[in-house]
Design a protein around this motif. Structure first.
Motif, short mmCIF file in Angstrom:
data_model
loop_
_atom_site.label_atom_id
_atom_site.label_comp_id
_atom_site.label_asym_id
_atom_site.label_seq_id
_atom_site.Cartn_x
_atom_site.Cartn_y
_atom_site.Cartn_z
N ALA A 269 -58.29 22.85 30.46
CA ALA A 269 -57.63 23.08 29.18
C ALA A 269 -57.41 21.74 28.50
O ALA A 269 -56.76 20.85 29.07
CB ALA A 269 -56.31 23.81 29.37
N LYS A 270 -57.96 21.59 27.30
CA LYS A 270 -57.88 20.32 26.58
C LYS A 270 -57.18 20.52 25.24
O LYS A 270 -57.63 21.35 24.43
CB LYS A 270 -59.29 19.76 26.32
N PRO A 271 -56.11 19.79 24.97
CA PRO A 271 -55.54 19.83 23.62
C PRO A 271 -56.60 19.46 22.59
O PRO A 271 -57.49 18.64 22.87
CB PRO A 271 -54.43 18.79 23.67
N CYS B 115 -55.64 24.77 22.28
CA CYS B 115 -56.47 24.08 23.27
C CYS B 115 -57.90 24.59 23.21
O CYS B 115 -58.16 25.68 22.70
CB CYS B 115 -55.93 24.30 24.69
N ARG C 150 -52.20 28.23 27.04
CA ARG C 150 -51.12 27.31 26.72
C ARG C 150 -50.57 27.57 25.32
O ARG C 150 -51.24 28.13 24.46
CB ARG C 150 -51.61 25.87 26.85
N LYS D 254 -61.47 18.78 19.87
CA LYS D 254 -62.05 19.50 21.02
C LYS D 254 -62.52 20.90 20.65
O LYS D 254 -63.33 21.50 21.37
CB LYS D 254 -61.02 19.57 22.15
N VAL E 95 -54.59 16.97 29.38
CA VAL E 95 -55.67 17.76 29.98
C VAL E 95 -55.19 18.30 31.33
O VAL E 95 -54.64 17.57 32.15
CB VAL E 95 -56.93 16.91 30.16
N TYR F 249 -60.73 25.61 25.99
CA TYR F 249 -60.85 25.95 27.41
C TYR F 249 -62.32 25.82 27.78
O TYR F 249 -63.16 26.63 27.39
CB TYR F 249 -60.33 27.36 27.66
#
Length: 394
Positions: A315-317, A342, A338, A280, A326, A344
């Motif tokens: 927010a995505k790992p 992540c 976080r 990501k 997510v 954003y």
């Protein structure tokens, strides 16, 4: 783009199972079985819409390759969470030798509602699934329900052609193994690998079959072997590189990695450089390189910045699949960074058609756009309980 309802075909479940979709139903947390393949509705597109989407997908793919080149050239691996020097070297070498390494396919997830430019949500070019339903059952559904119509779907033909073209890159005199993990409880990975194996066989390749757990290590020859102790010289694995390079065999993987130079013993497909396109962090790098691009959403690695106060953010790992980890943050909420790394990304809620949240899965084979799969969910995050709906061009 329009959603239309329809009466499912009699015996639809048996029909799609015979066409390769082994789990037409999904068991939900409440214990109920609900259709995963859902032909009670379908999506209609105009030809100009599809042509524009095809151009968008191929442009996004070119941009992603440019971003990968930037990551390698500027040594930005730590932004992707890749810190092992050996892995950095392996990915770098694979990138520089990519013309010598077989590389098959990928899937863009796009936000699109027919009224504006498609927006990139993420790209998985290492272990994408939902391939079988996009390539086979929806094509046969269209032929039966809309004879003479068309569909954005050249997946099967392009996959066979890609294997045929890339066959000279494979080690001679040994089969190409196809591998999946026993941890795949629903059968999705098994189904995907079986289909890809079939396309390779149609291209004339000699293939083998194995699970990741069955792959052994021969300490004498220092090579990976199958259950009959035959060397595994090439393997298509539906198993993420971040797992392959962190499990207990990781050192052996890197020691024997064939990156096209002929010095290793195992050629893995997809190649190691695909890690750059399935992380990501790529979204933030793209936004840095192409700020304001109409097909991108603002994305950052150091926090949501002004997105928290304006548009909201997601927010995505950096690594994950099917929406795991997510979180969605509406505009005005206090920004939160976080603990885990992540990306954003600006919140762009999935469009709603009759209350169904829709994401487009646009496929690439090699460097060309190849097809479309549509998933619906009830929430803003497309998860493992999403439904797959067919489409048609009218």
């Amino acid at each position: 783009m329009e959603r239309r309802t329809a009466e499912p075909r009699p015996g639809w479940q048996q029909t799609v199972e015979e066409q390769g979709l082994i789990y037409p139903l999904t068991r939900h947390p409440d214990g109920s079985l609900r259709p995963y393949w859902d032909e009670s509705a379908y999506y209609v597109f105009s030809l100009p819409e599809i042509e524009a989407l095809e151009e968008t997908v191929e442009e996004l793919h070119r941009m992603c390759l440019a971003a990968a080149a930037h990551i390698v050239a500027e040594d930005r691996f730590t932004d992707l969470g890749i810190t092992d020097p050996r892995l950095v070297r392996a990915v770098t070498e694979a990138w520089h030798r990519r013309a010598e390494l077989p590389s098959l396919y990928g899937r863009f997830d796009l936000r699109y509602d027919g009224t504006g430019p498609a927006k990139l949500l993420e790209y998985n070019a290492d272990t994408p699934t939902s391939l079988v339903e996009a390539a086979s059952p929806q094509w046969f559904w269209m032929e039966e329900r809309f004879p003479g119509a068309d569909q954005w779907n050249s997946l099967h033909e392009r996959l066979v052609a890609a294997w045929r073209k890339q066959a000279p890159l494979l080690p001679p005199g040994s089969p190409l193994y196809f591998a999946y993990s026993d941890a795949d409880e629903c059968g999705e990975d098994l189904m995907t690998v079986a289909y890809l194996k079939e396309t390779a066989e149609q291209a004339g390749l000699d293939t083998g079959w194995i699970t990741m757990e069955e792959i052994g290590w021969d300490r004498l020859s220092r090579r990976f072997v199958d259950h009959r102790l035959r060397f595994i010289r090439s393997c298509f694995k539906l198993y993420p590189w971040e797992w392959l390079t962190t499990d207990r065999f990781a050192g052996h993987v890197l020691d024997t990695l064939d990156n096209g130079g002929g010095t290793g013993s195992t050629l893995w497909i997809e190649p190691a450089w695909k890690m750059l396109l399935s992380n990501k962090a790529l979204l933030a790098v793209l936004w840095e390189l192409y700020p304001g691009h109409p097909n991108l959403l603002p994305a950052h690695l150091d926090g949501p910045r002004d997105l928290a106060a304006t548009t909201g953010y997601v927010a995505k790992p950096l690594l994950g699949r099917e929406g795991a980890g997510v979180t969605v943050h509406e505009p005005g909420a206090a920004p939160a960074v976080r603990d885990e790394p992540c990306c954003y990304q600006e919140l762009a809620p999935l469009p709603s058609f009759d209350g169904n949240r829709v994401v487009l899965g646009a496929w690439t084979v090699e460097d060309a756009s190849a097809g479309l799969g549509i998933r619906e969910s009830s929430g803003l995050v497309t998860d493992a309980y999403a439904r797959f709906l067919p489409h048609v061009i009218l």
